[in-house]
Design a protein around this motif. Structure first.
Motif, mmCIF file in Angstrom:
data_model
loop_
_atom_site.group_PDB
_atom_site.id
_atom_site.type_symbol
_atom_site.label_atom_id
_atom_site.label_comp_id
_atom_site.label_asym_id
_atom_site.label_seq_id
_atom_site.Cartn_x
_atom_site.Cartn_y
_atom_site.Cartn_z
ATOM 1 N N CYS A 55 0.770 -1.216 -0.024
ATOM 2 C CA CYS A 55 0.316 -0.298 -0.220
ATOM 3 C C CYS A 55 0.908 1.270 -0.509
ATOM 4 O O CYS A 55 0.090 2.683 -0.620
ATOM 5 C CB CYS A 55 -1.045 -0.077 1.135
ATOM 6 N N ALA A 56 2.241 1.045 0.743
ATOM 7 C CA ALA A 56 2.854 2.536 0.881
ATOM 8 C C ALA A 56 2.934 3.185 -0.491
ATOM 9 O O ALA A 56 3.505 4.097 -0.250
ATOM 10 C CB ALA A 56 4.065 2.276 2.082
ATOM 11 N N SER A 57 3.479 1.964 -1.336
ATOM 12 C CA SER A 57 4.279 2.904 -3.199
ATOM 13 C C SER A 57 2.556 4.129 -3.870
ATOM 14 O O SER A 57 3.643 5.081 -3.649
ATOM 15 C CB SER A 57 4.212 2.033 -3.495
ATOM 16 N N CYS A 58 2.025 4.292 -3.336
ATOM 17 C CA CYS A 58 0.596 4.597 -3.392
ATOM 18 C C CYS A 58 0.177 5.334 -2.422
ATOM 19 O O CYS A 58 -0.122 7.029 -2.039
ATOM 20 C CB CYS A 58 -0.850 3.964 -3.964
ATOM 21 N N HIS A 59 -0.576 5.367 -1.326
ATOM 22 C CA HIS A 59 -0.540 6.018 -0.571
ATOM 23 C C HIS A 59 0.521 6.238 1.097
ATOM 24 O O HIS A 59 0.302 6.850 1.956
ATOM 25 C CB HIS A 59 -1.537 4.900 0.889
ATOM 26 N N LEU A 63 1.189 7.128 5.583
ATOM 27 C CA LEU A 63 -0.197 7.020 5.079
ATOM 28 C C LEU A 63 -0.430 8.382 4.596
ATOM 29 O O LEU A 63 -1.730 8.757 4.810
ATOM 30 C CB LEU A 63 -0.901 7.013 6.810
ATOM 31 N N GLU A 64 0.261 9.309 4.159
ATOM 32 C CA GLU A 64 -0.210 10.571 4.164
ATOM 33 C C GLU A 64 -0.435 11.143 2.305
ATOM 34 O O GLU A 64 -0.838 11.869 1.862
ATOM 35 C CB GLU A 64 1.354 11.415 4.178
ATOM 36 N N GLY A 65 -0.926 9.147 1.715
ATOM 37 C CA GLY A 65 -1.234 9.680 0.637
ATOM 38 C C GLY A 65 -0.216 10.316 -0.774
ATOM 39 O O GLY A 65 0.433 10.777 -0.406
ATOM 40 N N GLN A 66 -0.829 10.612 -1.652
ATOM 41 C CA GLN A 66 -0.228 11.358 -2.772
ATOM 42 C C GLN A 66 -0.667 12.715 -3.179
ATOM 43 O O GLN A 66 -1.397 13.224 -2.637
ATOM 44 C CB GLN A 66 -0.503 10.862 -4.243
ATOM 45 N N PRO A 81 -5.945 8.337 -1.822
ATOM 46 C CA PRO A 81 -5.831 9.648 -0.261
ATOM 47 C C PRO A 81 -4.993 9.251 0.531
ATOM 48 O O PRO A 81 -4.490 7.828 0.138
ATOM 49 C CB PRO A 81 -7.161 9.506 -0.306
ATOM 50 N N PRO A 82 -4.879 9.757 1.802
ATOM 51 C CA PRO A 82 -4.561 9.622 2.996
ATOM 52 C C PRO A 82 -5.227 8.436 4.161
ATOM 53 O O PRO A 82 -6.036 8.440 3.617
ATOM 54 C CB PRO A 82 -4.046 10.466 3.551
ATOM 55 N N HIS A 83 -4.522 7.681 5.120
ATOM 56 C CA HIS A 83 -5.223 6.993 5.257
ATOM 57 C C HIS A 83 -4.881 7.562 6.518
ATOM 58 O O HIS A 83 -5.350 6.982 7.884
ATOM 59 C CB HIS A 83 -4.866 5.330 5.343
ATOM 60 N N ASP A 84 -3.811 8.513 6.650
ATOM 61 C CA ASP A 84 -3.667 8.934 8.043
ATOM 62 C C ASP A 84 -5.124 10.029 7.949
ATOM 63 O O ASP A 84 -5.659 9.893 8.084
ATOM 64 C CB ASP A 84 -2.390 9.981 8.513
ATOM 65 N N VAL A 85 -5.106 10.318 9.468
ATOM 66 C CA VAL A 85 -6.200 11.631 10.244
ATOM 67 C C VAL A 85 -6.842 13.048 9.455
ATOM 68 O O VAL A 85 -7.768 13.007 9.230
ATOM 69 C CB VAL A 85 -5.991 11.343 11.497
#
Length: 157
Positions: A55-59, A63-66, A81-85
């Motif tokens: 997942c990290a290569s895109c997100h 977890l900050e997203g692109q 999108p980011p997966h962080d808050v």
């Protein structure tokens, strides 16, 4: 002889009924809402490793997203999108997150939605998908995590 046939007929009906009930329970969709425990250290550890590989290569590693994830690219797709808050992941139930990861966005965004997000069905086992979601959830502050845990999956036709 008739008594024997009656016993066989009754037994046959009972067995057929039991098999039918078992088949129904096997193929009927579960009505229980999926919940993933983000406080399970083993689950989170597994999820962190899978996230890093898949997942990290895109997100993003954090977890900050692109960049500019809310703005469409020239090809019409949205960046990851980011997966962080700061993102919207915590606005979705565990079941929605699982379904999107396993089956893709079509169920929730429509068949015409264009995305680079792959379906992980056949690539990641269900337990690893749950682990990734557990890891992501473990990074959120308590307020967002608790709010997300109250979300239930809306019915989608």
């Amino acid at each position: 002889m008739a008594n024997q046939r009656t016993k066989v007929a009754v037994l046959t009906v009972l067995v057929a009924g039991a098999l039918a009930a078992g088949a129904f329970l096997w193929i009927a969709p579960s009505t229980e809402e999926l919940t993933i425990d983000s406080r399970d250290a083993d689950l989170v550890s597994i999820g962190m490793g899978v996230y890093g590989k898949k997942c990290a290569s895109c997100h993003g590693a954090n977890l900050e997203g692109q960049p500019n994830w809310k703005e469409r690219l020239p090809n019409g797709k949205l960046p990851a999108p980011p997966h962080d808050v700061s993102g919207h992941t915590w606005h979705h139930s565990d079941q929605q997150l699982f379904d999107i990861t396993k089956y893709g966005l079509t169920k929730y965004a429509g068949s015409d939605y264009q995305t680079d997000m792959p379906k992980f069905e056949g690539t990641l086992p269900d337990d690893e998908i749950r682990a990734v979601i557990g890891f992501i959830k473990s990074t959120w502050p308590d307020r967002e995590r608790e709010a997300q845990e109250r979300i239930k999956t809306p019915a989608v036709e």
